[in-house]
Motif scaffolding. Sequence first.
Motif, PDB file in Angstrom:
ATOM      1  N   ARG A  32       0.854  -1.185   0.000  1.00 27.31           N
ATOM      2  CA  ARG A  32       0.000   0.000   0.000  1.00 27.31           C
ATOM      3  C   ARG A  32       0.891   1.238   0.000  1.00 27.31           C
ATOM      4  O   ARG A  32       1.921   1.263   0.666  1.00 27.31           O
ATOM      5  N   ALA A  33       0.453   2.275  -0.693  1.00 30.10           N
ATOM      6  CA  ALA A  33       1.212   3.521  -0.756  1.00 30.10           C
ATOM      7  C   ALA A  33       0.670   4.572   0.200  1.00 30.10           C
ATOM      8  O   ALA A  33       1.056   5.729   0.138  1.00 30.10           O
ATOM      9  N   VAL A  49       3.623   0.458  -5.837  1.00 30.75           N
ATOM     10  CA  VAL A  49       4.369  -0.304  -4.833  1.00 30.75           C
ATOM     11  C   VAL A  49       4.537  -1.750  -5.298  1.00 30.75           C
ATOM     12  O   VAL A  49       4.733  -2.655  -4.495  1.00 30.75           O
ATOM     13  N   THR A  50       4.457  -1.939  -6.617  1.00 35.20           N
ATOM     14  CA  THR A  50       4.648  -3.252  -7.224  1.00 35.20           C
ATOM     15  C   THR A  50       5.953  -3.256  -8.007  1.00 35.20           C
ATOM     16  O   THR A  50       6.249  -2.309  -8.750  1.00 35.20           O
ATOM     17  N   TYR A  51       6.739  -4.286  -7.848  1.00 31.77           N
ATOM     18  CA  TYR A  51       8.032  -4.391  -8.520  1.00 31.77           C
ATOM     19  C   TYR A  51       7.832  -4.471 -10.025  1.00 31.77           C
ATOM     20  O   TYR A  51       7.252  -5.426 -10.551  1.00 31.77           O
ATOM     21  N   ASP A  52       8.284  -3.463 -10.726  1.00 28.29           N
ATOM     22  CA  ASP A  52       8.106  -3.383 -12.182  1.00 28.29           C
ATOM     23  C   ASP A  52       9.219  -2.503 -12.759  1.00 28.29           C
ATOM     24  O   ASP A  52       9.010  -1.332 -13.071  1.00 28.29           O
ATOM     25  N   PRO A  53      10.421  -3.061 -12.920  1.00 30.50           N
ATOM     26  CA  PRO A  53      11.551  -2.245 -13.389  1.00 30.50           C
ATOM     27  C   PRO A  53      11.342  -1.677 -14.785  1.00 30.50           C
ATOM     28  O   PRO A  53      11.855  -0.595 -15.093  1.00 30.50           O
ATOM     29  N   ASP A  54      10.584  -2.365 -15.643  1.00 30.87           N
ATOM     30  CA  ASP A  54      10.331  -1.824 -16.977  1.00 30.87           C
ATOM     31  C   ASP A  54       9.516  -0.535 -16.887  1.00 30.87           C
ATOM     32  O   ASP A  54       9.822   0.468 -17.558  1.00 30.87           O
ATOM     33  N   ALA A  55       8.472  -0.552 -16.068  1.00 31.40           N
ATOM     34  CA  ALA A  55       7.666   0.656 -15.878  1.00 31.40           C
ATOM     35  C   ALA A  55       8.482   1.744 -15.203  1.00 31.40           C
ATOM     36  O   ALA A  55       8.324   2.937 -15.510  1.00 31.40           O
ATOM     37  N   THR A  87      -1.216  10.923   0.237  1.00 31.08           N
ATOM     38  CA  THR A  87       0.050  10.208   0.385  1.00 31.08           C
ATOM     39  C   THR A  87       0.350   9.372  -0.856  1.00 31.08           C
ATOM     40  O   THR A  87       1.477   9.350  -1.355  1.00 31.08           O
ATOM     41  N   CYS A  88      -0.692   8.693  -1.360  1.00 35.18           N
ATOM     42  CA  CYS A  88      -0.513   7.858  -2.546  1.00 35.18           C
ATOM     43  C   CYS A  88      -0.249   8.688  -3.791  1.00 35.18           C
ATOM     44  O   CYS A  88       0.648   8.376  -4.584  1.00 35.18           O
ATOM     45  N   GLU A  89      -1.052   9.734  -3.998  1.00 33.58           N
ATOM     46  CA  GLU A  89      -0.928  10.547  -5.208  1.00 33.58           C
ATOM     47  C   GLU A  89       0.439  11.193  -5.320  1.00 33.58           C
ATOM     48  O   GLU A  89       0.972  11.365  -6.423  1.00 33.58           O
ATOM     49  N   ASN A  90       1.005  11.552  -4.192  1.00 31.34           N
ATOM     50  CA  ASN A  90       2.270  12.294  -4.195  1.00 31.34           C
ATOM     51  C   ASN A  90       3.486  11.431  -3.912  1.00 31.34           C
ATOM     52  O   ASN A  90       4.613  11.942  -3.982  1.00 31.34           O
ATOM     53  N   MET A  91       3.280  10.134  -3.610  1.00 28.71           N
ATOM     54  CA  MET A  91       4.397   9.273  -3.233  1.00 28.71           C
ATOM     55  C   MET A  91       5.333  10.072  -2.315  1.00 28.71           C
ATOM     56  O   MET A  91       6.506  10.283  -2.579  1.00 28.71           O
ATOM     57  N   SER A  92       4.746  10.521  -1.181  1.00 31.13           N
ATOM     58  CA  SER A  92       5.450  11.419  -0.262  1.00 31.13           C
ATOM     59  C   SER A  92       6.724  10.791   0.281  1.00 31.13           C
ATOM     60  O   SER A  92       7.670  11.490   0.642  1.00 31.13           O
TER      61      SER A  92
END
Length: 451
Positions: A222-223, A246-252, A397-402
């Motif tokens: 959760r973010a 918050v999901t592992y995705d190196p390509d993204a 918090t999620c929108e801003n990845m604080s």
Amino acid sequence: MIWSDGAVLDAEDVAFSLTLGRDDPALDKTGRWADGLITGVEVIDPLTLRIDLSRPDTTLEWYLEQAHIVPEHIWRDVEDKITFQNATPVGSGPITEVQGVQGNQIEVCRNPHYDKAAEGLPYLDCIRFRQYSDNSQIQPALMAGEIDWGANFIADIDRTYVARDPDNHRYWYPPNDLINLYVNTTIAPFDELRVRRAMSMALDREMIVDLAGYGYPTVATRATGLGDYFEAWFNDAIDAQFSQYVTYDPDAANALLDEAGLLDINGDGRRQLPDGTPVAFGIQVVSGWTDWVQTAQMITANLADVGITATARPVDWSLYDAALKQGSYQASMSWSLAAADPIQTYNDYFHPDRVGQSWHAGHGMAAPELGALIYDYGQTTDEAARRAILDRLMTFTCENMSFIPLFSNPTWYQYNTSRIGGWPTAEDGDVQPVFYSIGRKLIVFERLYQK
């Protein structure tokens, strides 16, 4: 009540202790002077005092618990209360009498004036506190049975600790705080949202938890800035909306970094800012916290895979503490506040009056409008209204990845039953066994007895 030196403990002491925060912000442990909630404290009689507020607030009691009540007759003449050594401490708890200090060990014994002495409390006469420089010293001491109550990360605990004495070596790891990677959003490249999101998506949290944490923490999915400790307040819809970050995705992550203009201009595998400055920074972590040091090292490896150069920088506690509170770090691993209600956690993250006071508000996202939401929460007891405010704070918090959530930490709690009984357990766990929390430690200690 009586202080351990025989002096009376009354409302004057409580009023004196609370007003320390009014006179010196560094002593405002409640944070309620800084935000203007408390306007005055008045003693009514020896057992009663009145706290005047600038506005209605239903959450004050949660913050008052954090205040330290000290004896006025000792502290009123101390000019520099921050650096005061307090060589002969006076308290009101069950153990107050320092009987000996030797090397890395201090022995503190029974308070002769404890207010529960008539009930036979405390059951134990003394406690020996031992200082260790890092986890690698604590683990063999636990294995050897030298420590009765441990509160540290222990690698592979079933094999290294429990197996040494299965009948007596125990542990219980209930949920505790969320561990975050805090980044200073006032400086490049962290001032760019896409960079913060990309950094989060570049992290293989499963591997970090399995290798650095031996599987004991729980991966952050959760973010919102809330970990498993606050499971009852989760909002599945908000979590699902932002779960990709918050999901592992190196390509993204690579795609976001490209969009943000952080490119590998010279082809060396490392990204640069648009002006050509290399993207490179340090991640502060406390020296000796072996699991966190390894976590920081694994973060740097993950970030290197997407062209970001980071370095794990173990530092002394004093430097770590000051950098977090002053917001002078580039990136730093730290925890979050696990309290009675998640509003206290968001207060610690985002209220502007916590900047400079908290370890968790120096990231550059604290703002008056967030402080206003926190005020609104305290002015209502309506659960729907409170839920709506929490949802807005979660969404922000999620929108801003604080900051970048890493994992939910367990409460590190090991105990040895060979000499001492009365320990809280998973089967009888009505108190979180947090050693560094004064109130919860007191509840645990009052139950302990020598076999």
